[in-house]
Design a protein around this motif. Sequence first.
Motif, PDB file in Angstrom:
ATOM      1  N   THR A  95       3.773   7.134  -5.526  1.00 25.52           N
ATOM      2  CA  THR A  95       3.025   8.401  -5.585  1.00 25.52           C
ATOM      3  C   THR A  95       1.883   8.345  -6.593  1.00 25.52           C
ATOM      4  O   THR A  95       1.228   9.347  -6.835  1.00 25.52           O
ATOM      5  CB  THR A  95       3.966   9.570  -5.962  1.00 25.52           C
ATOM      6  OG1 THR A  95       4.563   9.299  -7.230  1.00 25.52           O
ATOM      7  CG2 THR A  95       5.045   9.749  -4.909  1.00 25.52           C
ATOM      8  N   ARG A  96       1.645   7.169  -7.170  1.00 25.86           N
ATOM      9  CA  ARG A  96       0.601   7.018  -8.192  1.00 25.86           C
ATOM     10  C   ARG A  96      -0.406   5.940  -7.805  1.00 25.86           C
ATOM     11  O   ARG A  96      -0.773   5.101  -8.603  1.00 25.86           O
ATOM     12  CB  ARG A  96       1.249   6.675  -9.536  1.00 25.86           C
ATOM     13  CG  ARG A  96       2.040   7.826 -10.100  1.00 25.86           C
ATOM     14  CD  ARG A  96       2.964   7.351 -11.208  1.00 25.86           C
ATOM     15  NE  ARG A  96       3.642   8.447 -11.840  1.00 25.86           N
ATOM     16  CZ  ARG A  96       4.715   9.051 -11.361  1.00 25.86           C
ATOM     17  NH1 ARG A  96       5.231   8.674 -10.216  1.00 25.86           N
ATOM     18  NH2 ARG A  96       5.272  10.043 -12.015  1.00 25.86           N
ATOM     19  N   LEU A  97      -0.823   5.974  -6.573  1.00 25.34           N
ATOM     20  CA  LEU A  97      -1.761   4.961  -6.071  1.00 25.34           C
ATOM     21  C   LEU A  97      -3.186   5.346  -6.379  1.00 25.34           C
ATOM     22  O   LEU A  97      -3.485   6.524  -6.482  1.00 25.34           O
ATOM     23  CB  LEU A  97      -1.558   4.780  -4.568  1.00 25.34           C
ATOM     24  CG  LEU A  97      -0.188   4.255  -4.188  1.00 25.34           C
ATOM     25  CD1 LEU A  97      -0.040   4.215  -2.680  1.00 25.34           C
ATOM     26  CD2 LEU A  97       0.049   2.872  -4.763  1.00 25.34           C
ATOM     27  N   PRO A  98      -4.120   4.452  -6.524  1.00 26.18           N
ATOM     28  CA  PRO A  98      -3.918   2.999  -6.440  1.00 26.18           C
ATOM     29  C   PRO A  98      -3.363   2.435  -7.741  1.00 26.18           C
ATOM     30  O   PRO A  98      -3.571   2.984  -8.816  1.00 26.18           O
ATOM     31  CB  PRO A  98      -5.324   2.470  -6.196  1.00 26.18           C
ATOM     32  CG  PRO A  98      -6.213   3.460  -6.862  1.00 26.18           C
ATOM     33  CD  PRO A  98      -5.518   4.805  -6.721  1.00 26.18           C
ATOM     34  N   VAL A  99      -2.659   1.341  -7.621  1.00 19.75           N
ATOM     35  CA  VAL A  99      -2.060   0.663  -8.766  1.00 19.75           C
ATOM     36  C   VAL A  99      -2.776  -0.677  -8.940  1.00 19.75           C
ATOM     37  O   VAL A  99      -3.074  -1.358  -7.967  1.00 19.75           O
ATOM     38  CB  VAL A  99      -0.550   0.420  -8.530  1.00 19.75           C
ATOM     39  CG1 VAL A  99       0.048  -0.374  -9.662  1.00 19.75           C
ATOM     40  CG2 VAL A  99       0.171   1.740  -8.362  1.00 19.75           C
ATOM     41  N   GLU A 100      -3.062  -1.032 -10.181  1.00 18.45           N
ATOM     42  CA  GLU A 100      -3.741  -2.292 -10.469  1.00 18.45           C
ATOM     43  C   GLU A 100      -2.924  -3.072 -11.491  1.00 18.45           C
ATOM     44  O   GLU A 100      -2.581  -2.543 -12.553  1.00 18.45           O
ATOM     45  CB  GLU A 100      -5.138  -2.009 -11.034  1.00 18.45           C
ATOM     46  CG  GLU A 100      -5.919  -3.233 -11.390  1.00 18.45           C
ATOM     47  CD  GLU A 100      -7.268  -2.901 -12.008  1.00 18.45           C
ATOM     48  OE1 GLU A 100      -7.940  -3.839 -12.443  1.00 18.45           O
ATOM     49  OE2 GLU A 100      -7.637  -1.714 -12.074  1.00 18.45           O
ATOM     50  N   ALA A 144       0.821  -1.202   0.000  1.00 15.60           N
ATOM     51  CA  ALA A 144       0.000   0.000   0.000  1.00 15.60           C
ATOM     52  C   ALA A 144       0.860   1.258   0.000  1.00 15.60           C
ATOM     53  O   ALA A 144       0.705   2.130   0.833  1.00 15.60           O
ATOM     54  CB  ALA A 144      -0.934  -0.016   1.205  1.00 15.60           C
ATOM     55  N   GLY A 145       1.779   1.364  -0.959  1.00 15.58           N
ATOM     56  CA  GLY A 145       2.604   2.561  -1.058  1.00 15.58           C
ATOM     57  C   GLY A 145       3.710   2.605  -0.036  1.00 15.58           C
ATOM     58  O   GLY A 145       4.244   3.668   0.255  1.00 15.58           O
ATOM     59  N   THR A 205       5.678   4.012  -8.474  1.00 13.95           N
ATOM     60  CA  THR A 205       4.245   3.854  -8.235  1.00 13.95           C
ATOM     61  C   THR A 205       3.805   4.324  -6.849  1.00 13.95           C
ATOM     62  O   THR A 205       2.602   4.468  -6.620  1.00 13.95           O
ATOM     63  CB  THR A 205       3.809   2.390  -8.421  1.00 13.95           C
ATOM     64  OG1 THR A 205       4.576   1.571  -7.546  1.00 13.95           O
ATOM     65  CG2 THR A 205       3.995   1.950  -9.861  1.00 13.95           C
TER      66      THR A 205
END
Length: 65
Positions: free
Chosen positions: A11-16, A2-3, A9
């Motif tokens: 700073t680019r949440l959420p990531v899928e 969770a970051g 990534t």
Amino acid sequence: MAGICVGHTATRLPVELVWSRECATRIEALTFERRIKGWSRAKKEALIKGDWEEVSRLARNRSGK
């Protein structure tokens, strides 16, 4: 994660995760990653959809064939 890790990534949440591929070696994985990063957005979207015909068509268009 969770970051928690620092990186692109974080700073680019959420990531899928939308696509993955098993590779025999780390070098093979890094080589494939570099190749994909150079692809157009349309070609990446075709890869995510599993549309290999479109991936191939987009590759031909880019090479001018």
